[in-house]
Design a protein around this motif. Structure first.
Motif, PDB file in Angstrom:
ATOM      1  N   SER A  80      -8.168  29.315   8.792  1.00 26.70           N
ATOM      2  CA  SER A  80      -9.034  30.183   8.008  1.00 26.70           C
ATOM      3  C   SER A  80     -10.020  29.374   7.173  1.00 26.70           C
ATOM      4  O   SER A  80     -11.226  29.656   7.153  1.00 26.70           O
ATOM      5  CB  SER A  80      -8.180  31.071   7.098  1.00 26.70           C
ATOM      6  N   SER A  81      -9.522  28.356   6.473  1.00 24.55           N
ATOM      7  CA  SER A  81     -10.392  27.514   5.648  1.00 24.55           C
ATOM      8  C   SER A  81     -11.403  26.764   6.506  1.00 24.55           C
ATOM      9  O   SER A  81     -12.567  26.587   6.107  1.00 24.55           O
ATOM     10  CB  SER A  81      -9.556  26.525   4.837  1.00 24.55           C
ATOM     11  N   ARG A  82     -10.981  26.335   7.685  1.00 26.91           N
ATOM     12  CA  ARG A  82     -11.893  25.610   8.575  1.00 26.91           C
ATOM     13  C   ARG A  82     -13.024  26.519   9.056  1.00 26.91           C
ATOM     14  O   ARG A  82     -14.194  26.121   9.063  1.00 26.91           O
ATOM     15  CB  ARG A  82     -11.111  25.065   9.768  1.00 26.91           C
ATOM     16  N   ILE A  83     -12.698  27.759   9.425  1.00 29.64           N
ATOM     17  CA  ILE A  83     -13.718  28.690   9.895  1.00 29.64           C
ATOM     18  C   ILE A  83     -14.664  29.064   8.763  1.00 29.64           C
ATOM     19  O   ILE A  83     -15.887  29.155   8.954  1.00 29.64           O
ATOM     20  CB  ILE A  83     -13.059  29.941  10.499  1.00 29.64           C
ATOM     21  N   LEU A  84     -14.119  29.284   7.571  1.00 30.10           N
ATOM     22  CA  LEU A  84     -14.965  29.638   6.433  1.00 30.10           C
ATOM     23  C   LEU A  84     -15.960  28.530   6.127  1.00 30.10           C
ATOM     24  O   LEU A  84     -17.118  28.795   5.784  1.00 30.10           O
ATOM     25  CB  LEU A  84     -14.101  29.923   5.199  1.00 30.10           C
ATOM     26  N   ALA A  85     -15.527  27.277   6.241  1.00 24.48           N
ATOM     27  CA  ALA A  85     -16.417  26.154   5.951  1.00 24.48           C
ATOM     28  C   ALA A  85     -17.463  25.952   7.043  1.00 24.48           C
ATOM     29  O   ALA A  85     -18.615  25.618   6.753  1.00 24.48           O
ATOM     30  CB  ALA A  85     -15.591  24.877   5.767  1.00 24.48           C
ATOM     31  N   GLY A  86     -17.075  26.157   8.306  1.00 21.99           N
ATOM     32  CA  GLY A  86     -17.987  25.876   9.410  1.00 21.99           C
ATOM     33  C   GLY A  86     -18.750  27.060   9.938  1.00 21.99           C
ATOM     34  O   GLY A  86     -19.867  26.916  10.456  1.00 21.99           O
ATOM     35  N   ASP A  87     -18.165  28.238   9.843  1.00 15.50           N
ATOM     36  CA  ASP A  87     -18.809  29.449  10.386  1.00 15.50           C
ATOM     37  C   ASP A  87     -18.495  30.645   9.489  1.00 15.50           C
ATOM     38  O   ASP A  87     -17.725  31.523   9.855  1.00 15.50           O
ATOM     39  CB  ASP A  87     -18.302  29.705  11.813  1.00 15.50           C
ATOM     40  N   PRO A  88     -19.093  30.688   8.283  1.00 17.90           N
ATOM     41  CA  PRO A  88     -18.778  31.771   7.342  1.00 17.90           C
ATOM     42  C   PRO A  88     -19.083  33.157   7.897  1.00 17.90           C
ATOM     43  O   PRO A  88     -18.348  34.109   7.633  1.00 17.90           O
ATOM     44  CB  PRO A  88     -19.642  31.456   6.118  1.00 17.90           C
ATOM     45  N   SER A  89     -20.148  33.272   8.680  1.00 22.40           N
ATOM     46  CA  SER A  89     -20.478  34.579   9.257  1.00 22.40           C
ATOM     47  C   SER A  89     -19.358  35.060  10.179  1.00 22.40           C
ATOM     48  O   SER A  89     -18.963  36.227  10.145  1.00 22.40           O
ATOM     49  CB  SER A  89     -21.793  34.489  10.025  1.00 22.40           C
ATOM     50  N   GLY A  90     -18.821  34.142  11.000  1.00 20.76           N
ATOM     51  CA  GLY A  90     -17.707  34.508  11.872  1.00 20.76           C
ATOM     52  C   GLY A  90     -16.459  34.844  11.088  1.00 20.76           C
ATOM     53  O   GLY A  90     -15.675  35.713  11.491  1.00 20.76           O
ATOM     54  N   TYR A  91     -16.254  34.162   9.974  1.00 18.64           N
ATOM     55  CA  TYR A  91     -15.086  34.415   9.116  1.00 18.64           C
ATOM     56  C   TYR A  91     -15.115  35.847   8.578  1.00 18.64           C
ATOM     57  O   TYR A  91     -14.121  36.588   8.686  1.00 18.64           O
ATOM     58  CB  TYR A  91     -15.107  33.411   7.969  1.00 18.64           C
ATOM     59  N   TYR A  92     -16.254  36.250   8.011  1.00 18.09           N
ATOM     60  CA  TYR A  92     -16.332  37.589   7.420  1.00 18.09           C
ATOM     61  C   TYR A  92     -16.355  38.678   8.489  1.00 18.09           C
ATOM     62  O   TYR A  92     -15.820  39.761   8.281  1.00 18.09           O
ATOM     63  CB  TYR A  92     -17.562  37.679   6.523  1.00 18.09           C
ATOM     64  N   GLU A  93     -16.935  38.359   9.631  1.00 22.41           N
ATOM     65  CA  GLU A  93     -16.911  39.326  10.724  1.00 22.41           C
ATOM     66  C   GLU A  93     -15.482  39.556  11.212  1.00 22.41           C
ATOM     67  O   GLU A  93     -15.094  40.683  11.526  1.00 22.41           O
ATOM     68  CB  GLU A  93     -17.787  38.852  11.875  1.00 22.41           C
ATOM     69  N   MET A  94     -14.688  38.500  11.244  1.00 18.17           N
ATOM     70  CA  MET A  94     -13.293  38.628  11.659  1.00 18.17           C
ATOM     71  C   MET A  94     -12.519  39.531  10.698  1.00 18.17           C
ATOM     72  O   MET A  94     -11.710  40.374  11.125  1.00 18.17           O
ATOM     73  CB  MET A  94     -12.648  37.240  11.735  1.00 18.17           C
TER      74      MET A  94
END
Length: 343
Positions: free
Chosen positions: A125-139
């Motif tokens: 989760s932390s890795r996705i938020l740092a690298g792809d925040p748009s994908g994180y919130y979409e998830m």
């Protein structure tokens, strides 16, 4: 239904809806900043601070991050476990409420919520938020959509469903008013690096209403039209009027009283607010001042939430019949619930 079960179902859905709305708002705001490509550090603060003001957590934020930047603002709204309204905190609270009434939920519903909770507390989760925040919130948004879809497909249309439906629309109405209120905070800022039209369009996107708005207003974007759409629309699912109509119907389904009448304070408050929205207009809101009008709506929604708690959780009429319960215990219950509501 036991009052504790009703309370847990109610808060489970409110926290899920709160996390979904916050994810929407953060994602749209980040996208707007990326599209600009010209915002200085002061502009970043000007664009994030209104969101924190709208959530009502500015005091905690200022204490925690006295010299905040965009990174701290995103962390506070997303991952900060000391913020009871961050996305991670909301999902944790929703899961805890679900755990207490797990026997009332479909297995698929619990698995979806538990899976989201485990993901948000993982290193991935932390890795996705740092690298792809748009994908994180979409998830997060897709997971909450799935949660509501599973709930609609598996929950019997009983009191359990009515409390869940009531919670979803009460929280959604509150967040729509807060999204709109962001524009009033932005108007007071001297460091805003985007136009007023861009802000209004971002608010509309946060509510997922761009397509529906265009079909009704033929793309005539203006503060008045957007306010009318998000507050007074009878058909848009995230408008305040639509949500209040649904929560009023849920309250009457729980009590069994005919719609249009009231048998308790919650039904009376919801009926009065629904009438004000049904017979009000955007001109009334603009004449009063948008911030003052929205603030009044938020206060009335909080009054409905308080009345629901008194009617179905605190049950004062039963407390009166039990003189052996000390007043201090009742005060503790009230204090605990107010902390839960975080008003």
């Amino acid at each position: 239904m036991l009052s504790r079960v009703a309370n847990s179902l109610y808060w489970m859905v409110r926290y899920i809806e709160r996390a979904d709305n916050l994810a929407r708002l953060i994602e749209v705001n980040e996208q707007m900043i990326l599209d600009l490509g010209r915002v200085d550090p002061q502009g970043f603060r000007a664009l994030w601070r209104p969101i924190i003001l709208a959530t009502g957590d500015q005091e905690l934020f200022d204490e925690t991050y006295p010299n905040a930047t965009q990174r701290e603002a995103i962390h506070f709204l997303t991952e900060d476990r000391n913020n009871p309204n961050s996305i991670v905190s909301c999902i944790a609270s929703a899961r805890e409420n679900a755990r207490m009434v797990r026997d009332q939920l479909a297995e698929e519903l619990w698995e979806e919520l538990n899976g989201l909770y485990l993901f948000l507390n993982s290193e991935e989760s932390s890795r996705i938020l740092a690298g792809d925040p748009s994908g994180y919130y979409e998830m997060i948004r897709r997971s909450t959509f799935t949660f509501h879809g599973i709930a609609a497909a598996t929950t019997m249309r009983s009191e359990a469903w009515d409390f869940m439906d009531l919670a979803r629309h009460l929280e959604r109405a509150d967040k729509t008013t807060r999204f709109l209120d962001i524009t009033t905070y932005l108007e007071d800022s001297k460091d805003v690096a985007v136009t007023a039209d861009e802000h209004w369009l971002a608010i509309l996107r946060s509510c997922g209403g761009v397509g529906a708005f265009r079909s009704q207003y033929r793309g005539r974007f203006s503060p008045r039209n957007i306010t009318e759409f998000l507050v007074f629309s009878e058909k848009f699912p995230r408008s305040v009027r639509f949500c209040v109509n649904r929560l009023d119907a849920s309250l009457h389904a729980i009590s069994g009283n005919p719609v249009g009448t009231f048998g308790d304070d919650a039904e009376r408050a919801s009926g009065q607010l629904l009438s004000a929205l049904a017979f009000g207009s955007c001109d009334d809101a603009m004449a009063e001042g948008l911030h003052g009008y929205l603030d009044g709506l938020q206060g009335r929604l909080n009054d409905i939430a308080d009345a629901i708690f008194r009617t179905y959780v605190l049950l004062p009429e039963q407390i009166d019949e039990r003189p052996s319960i000390p007043a201090s215990s009742i005060s503790s219950v009230v204090k605990w619930q107010m902390q839960q509501q975080q008003q």
